[in-house]
Enzyme design. Structure first.
Site, PDB file in Angstrom:
ATOM      1  N   ASP A 126      -6.723   0.495   2.765  1.00  0.00           N
ATOM      2  CA  ASP A 126      -5.278   0.728   2.861  1.00  0.00           C
ATOM      3  C   ASP A 126      -4.992   2.146   3.391  1.00  0.00           C
ATOM      4  OD1 ASP A 126      -6.479   1.577   0.515  1.00  0.00           O
ATOM      5  OD2 ASP A 126      -5.006   0.673  -0.820  1.00  0.00           O
TER       6      ASP A 126
ATOM      7  N   GLY B 237       0.802  -1.223   0.000  1.00  0.00           N
ATOM      8  CA  GLY B 237       0.000   0.000   0.000  1.00  0.00           C
ATOM      9  C   GLY B 237       0.828   1.263   0.000  1.00  0.00           C
ATOM     10  N   SER B 238       1.930   1.248  -0.767  1.00  0.00           N
ATOM     11  CA  SER B 238       2.814   2.417  -0.746  1.00  0.00           C
ATOM     12  C   SER B 238       2.110   3.671  -1.292  1.00  0.00           C
ATOM     13  CB  SER B 238       4.104   2.147  -1.523  1.00  0.00           C
ATOM     14  OG  SER B 238       3.804   1.662  -2.801  1.00  0.00           O
ATOM     15  N   SER B 239       1.244   3.505  -2.295  1.00  0.00           N
ATOM     16  CA  SER B 239       0.570   4.689  -2.863  1.00  0.00           C
ATOM     17  C   SER B 239      -0.346   5.331  -1.832  1.00  0.00           C
ATOM     18  CB  SER B 239      -0.273   4.301  -4.078  1.00  0.00           C
ATOM     19  OG  SER B 239       0.484   3.589  -4.984  1.00  0.00           O
TER      20      SER B 239
END
Ligand code: MEV
Length: 334
Positions: free
Chosen positions: A167, A122-124
């Site tokens: 997220d 879930g970096s974005s």
């Protein structure tokens, strides 16, 4: 002028993926690997971004062009988050009141991640949350967690069109959450660390593609799709109770049942199946894919005694073990 660094954690879906897009609950946990974002107000009318982890270096454009024209993939979430933030009525007046929005004012952002964007942690979403939190702090707006969630969720929907927002909730609130689509319920569960093993399949998945794939392949079987999502909801509610009781055997059993439904949805892959089978054959209480499927990670819940054996088995099936601890703090100032 002003500069601040904030960080937010990555996440793993425990149970309930796909169903949560369609108004069912899910369970999500944060991991101790984080994304750091430094936001600085500069005396140039520019938006500047360094995000080397996603291939962005020396990216800049005039503030007036924010969110417009071609935006490289790696810059999208940060740029739209800034555009949405400074288009947000309170933030706009925050800019003006605190600093006087002059033509010579701009924003420089640098992001650094402790995990690769391929993992599906879930970096974005985490970076989107960081940008909004940082702007809120820099301009002294004191946005609440829910306001940060709402603005970040809008940003993700603007870009992806679809998504439950679980997220984003993980990045904002941290810990272990029981989450209902769009943040209608965000319940913080008092759960200490969960004995999980995480294996990366080596393939990056694309959430939007997988969500559309399910929709398309069930377009003539809507009743069955509803049945599956309702059954997943039952599993999620039982798993919530198992988590609170620390009943890892029960949790494992519910994860296995959830995985069977994910296979029926057509989102598992032979590689994920092999890693999951290897974990179960070597004594894991339960195992399933985590997230959209089509790649990314699988998770297994395992007793301490079986841990080494399960790790070896997942590796033999071609999985890369990612060493994480669960239940990390949500977005915070560094
Ligand atoms: C993707 O990690 C999980 C999905 O449920 C999508 C979403 O909840 O936004 C497939």
């Amino acid at each position: 002028m002003g500069k601040i660094t904030v960080s937010a954690p990555g996440k793993l879906m425990l149970l309930g993926e796909h169903a949560v897009v369609y108004h069912h609950p899910c369970l999500v946990i944060t991991v101790d690997q984080r994304i750091q974002t430094t936001v600085e107000v500069i005396d140039r009318n520019e938006f500047q971004l360094e995000a080397r982890d996603v291939g962005i270096s020396g990216y800049k454009k005039p503030i007036s062009k924010l969110g417009k024209g071609h935006i490289p993939k790696g810059a999208k979430f940060v740029e739209i988050a800034v555009a949405n933030s400074i288009g947000h009525p309170e933030l706009v007046s925050g800019f003006r009141n605190k600093f006087g929005m002059t033509k010579e004012m701009g924003i420089r952002i640098k992001t650094e991640s402790e995990f690769p964007s391929q993992y599906g942690f879930g970096s974005s979403s985490a970076v989107t949350v960081c940008v909004i939190k940082a702007l809120s702090e820099l301009f002294n707006l004191k946005l609440s967690k829910k306001e940060i969630f709402n603005l970040a969720y809008k940003t993700v929907l603007d870009i992806q069109g679809k998504g439950s927002g679980f997220d984003i909730a993980a990045a904002v609130y941290g810990g272990t959450l029981y989450f209902l689509t769009g943040g209608k319920t965000i319940e913080f569960l008092n759960v200490s660390s969960i004995p999980l093993i995480v294996g990366y399949s080596g393939v990056k998945s694309d959430t939007a593609v997988l969500v559309n794939k399910v929709k398309k392949s069930f377009s003539n079987k809507k009743n069955r799709l509803d049945e599956i999502y309702n059954s997943i909801e039952v599993l999620v509610n039982k798993a919530k109770a198992a988590l609170i009781k620390k009943d890892w055997e029960m949790l494992g059993d519910l994860m296995n049942q959830n995985q069977n439904y994910l296979k029926e949805l057509g989102v598992s892959t032979p590689k994920l199946d092999n890693m999951i089978k290897a974990a179960l054959d070597s004594g894991a209480h339960g195992a399933k894919l985590s997230g959209a499927g089509g790649g990314d990670c699988m998770v297994a819940v395992v007793s301490d005694e079986k841990r080494g054996k399960v790790i070896g088995a997942i590796q033999s099936a071609g999985g890369e073990i990612i060493d994480i601890k669960t239940g990390a703090e949500g977005v915070r100032i560094e």
